[in-house]
Design a protein around this motif. Structure first.
Motif, PDB file in Angstrom:
ATOM      1  N   LYS A   1       0.548  -1.249  -0.062  1.00 42.12           N
ATOM      2  CA  LYS A   1       0.257  -0.065  -0.181  1.00 42.12           C
ATOM      3  C   LYS A   1       1.098   1.137  -0.064  1.00 42.12           C
ATOM      4  O   LYS A   1       0.532   2.077  -0.638  1.00 42.12           O
ATOM      5  CB  LYS A   1      -0.931  -0.192   1.154  1.00 42.12           C
TER       6      LYS A   1
ATOM      7  N   ARG B   1       2.574   1.754  -3.270  1.00 40.06           N
ATOM      8  CA  ARG B   1       1.307   2.154  -4.453  1.00 40.06           C
ATOM      9  C   ARG B   1       1.103   3.684  -4.088  1.00 40.06           C
ATOM     10  O   ARG B   1       1.116   4.338  -5.231  1.00 40.06           O
ATOM     11  CB  ARG B   1       0.200   1.360  -4.245  1.00 40.06           C
ATOM     12  N   GLN B   2       0.834   3.989  -3.077  1.00 41.88           N
ATOM     13  CA  GLN B   2       0.807   5.644  -2.640  1.00 41.88           C
ATOM     14  C   GLN B   2       1.919   6.380  -3.229  1.00 41.88           C
ATOM     15  O   GLN B   2       1.847   7.554  -3.501  1.00 41.88           O
ATOM     16  CB  GLN B   2       0.197   5.640  -1.241  1.00 41.88           C
TER      17      GLN B   2
ATOM     18  N   ASP C   1       2.222   5.576  -7.332  1.00 41.78           N
ATOM     19  CA  ASP C   1       1.019   5.518  -8.368  1.00 41.78           C
ATOM     20  C   ASP C   1       0.967   4.191  -9.195  1.00 41.78           C
ATOM     21  O   ASP C   1       0.251   4.036 -10.174  1.00 41.78           O
ATOM     22  CB  ASP C   1       0.738   6.770  -8.888  1.00 41.78           C
TER      23      ASP C   1
ATOM     24  N   PRO D   1       0.637  -0.068 -10.297  1.00 37.66           N
ATOM     25  CA  PRO D   1      -0.428  -1.085 -10.156  1.00 37.66           C
ATOM     26  C   PRO D   1       0.038  -1.985  -8.853  1.00 37.66           C
ATOM     27  O   PRO D   1       1.352  -1.982  -8.698  1.00 37.66           O
ATOM     28  CB  PRO D   1      -0.382  -1.617 -11.422  1.00 37.66           C
ATOM     29  N   MET D   2      -0.849  -2.087  -8.086  1.00 39.18           N
ATOM     30  CA  MET D   2      -0.751  -3.017  -6.729  1.00 39.18           C
ATOM     31  C   MET D   2       0.253  -4.267  -6.992  1.00 39.18           C
ATOM     32  O   MET D   2       1.191  -4.357  -6.276  1.00 39.18           O
ATOM     33  CB  MET D   2      -2.090  -3.090  -6.133  1.00 39.18           C
TER      34      MET D   2
ATOM     35  N   CYS E   1       3.693  -3.615  -7.593  1.00 33.76           N
ATOM     36  CA  CYS E   1       4.328  -2.733  -6.263  1.00 33.76           C
ATOM     37  C   CYS E   1       4.901  -4.006  -5.559  1.00 33.76           C
ATOM     38  O   CYS E   1       5.898  -4.025  -4.923  1.00 33.76           O
ATOM     39  CB  CYS E   1       3.322  -2.095  -5.412  1.00 33.76           C
TER      40      CYS E   1
ATOM     41  N   SER F   1      -6.027   5.988   2.345  1.00 36.47           N
ATOM     42  CA  SER F   1      -6.475   5.272   1.131  1.00 36.47           C
ATOM     43  C   SER F   1      -7.993   5.337   1.298  1.00 36.47           C
ATOM     44  O   SER F   1      -8.560   5.266   2.280  1.00 36.47           O
ATOM     45  CB  SER F   1      -6.141   4.123   1.042  1.00 36.47           C
TER      46      SER F   1
END
Length: 296
Positions: free
Chosen positions: A10, A13-14, A17, A19-20, A23, A279
């Motif tokens: 998470k 990703r933050q 940006d 894709p999960m 990451c 999120s």
């Protein structure tokens, strides 16, 4: 190897940006090293993995103060939970009062600033009073005090979420204001190449080398390609080398020279820069992406 947790995925990703799933793969490849995983994503995804850097991650405003003689100034970031509160007149007045205190009293840190008084009340008392009145947390984050070599000008954008201050020697008021506006729009990292941190340059070099190798470039050309990438990067992030926002045919440095002016320094605050943003629904996003992958 460190366990790769959902929280780590998470956070990456933050920050990037990306894709999960990308990451997670990057964190696995980097054996849990966050910085290395970010570099892996930059190599693989290019600028897509860097666009979150310009995204504001918290609400609030930047209080701005410049003395009448334009020799003394300050920027002061105050955060809130919502944009609604950031527009509250009392909240705005608190940020502006804090910026003035920074300039006039020269506090050593946030704690010292919080203890300074406005109309008989400490800035901290004003803050806690507003928290109690509005019911939302607020915090004093950072400030900078500026003693100008020349004279100061500022540009504030987006409801005081971006504030730029420039110390200009020579030129005129219009030029100083235009350069401050350029800084707010283009967000340079340094005045010139000498001000860019060595670790940032080295990171760009490593990324360029890996990208060149992944694209199949001959090994004897990799270093040359990387050097070219670093030079391009330095032009993009240094104020004097950036194309001027109002006339991209000239650089800011060329503009200043044509006006007989120099920029002694600049300062830029972007509200929430570097603060993790909550999120909206990370669990729902995970479920949606897993479902999509099963249908593929």
């Amino acid at each position: 190897m460190a366990a790769i947790t959902a929280a780590m995925v998470k956070d990456l990703r933050q920050k990037t940006d990306a894709p999960m799933m990308e990451c997670k793969k990057a964190l696995v490849a980097a054996e849990g090293d966050f910085a290395k995983a970010e570099e892996i994503l930059r190599v693989k995804l290019g600028n897509k993995a860097n666009k979150a850097a310009a995204r504001v991650a918290a609400e609030g405003i930047v209080g701005v103060y410049v003395s009448d003689d334009r020799k003394l100034g300050a920027l002061f970031e105050v955060n809130s939970e919502t944009d609604f509160v950031a527009k509250n007149p009392d909240f705005v007045a608190m940020a502006e009062a804090g910026a003035r205190l920074v300039a006039e009293k020269n506090p050593a840190d946030i704690a010292a600033l919080s203890a300074l008084t406005v109309d008989g009340k400490s800035l901290e008392e004003i803050r806690t009073g507003l928290v109690g009145k509005i019911g939302e947390n607020m915090s004093f984050r950072r400030f900078i005090r500026v003693e100008a070599q020349g004279r100061l000008d500022t540009y504030v954008h987006g409801g005081a979420k971006i504030a730029a201050m420039v110390d200009m020697i020579g030129g005129d008021d219009e030029l100083a204001h235009d350069v401050a506006m350029h800084i707010a729009a283009s967000k340079p990292k340094a005045l010139d190449e000498n001000g860019v941190p060595a670790e940032l340059i080295e990171s760009e070099r490593r990324i360029a080398i890996e990208k060149a190798r992944e694209s199949g470039k001959p090994e004897n050309l990799v270093e040359r390609i990387a050097e070219g990438s670093v030079k391009k990067f330095l032009k993009e992030v240094t104020l004097l080398n950036q194309p001027f926002v109002k006339d991209d045919k000239i650089t800011v440095g060329q503009l200043l020279k044509s006006k007989g002016a120099t920029c002694a320094a600049f300062y830029l605050f972007v509200v929430g820069e570097g603060i993790e943003k909550k999120s909206d629904d990370f669990a729902a996003e995970v479920a949606a992406q897993v479902a999509a992958s099963k249908q593929a």
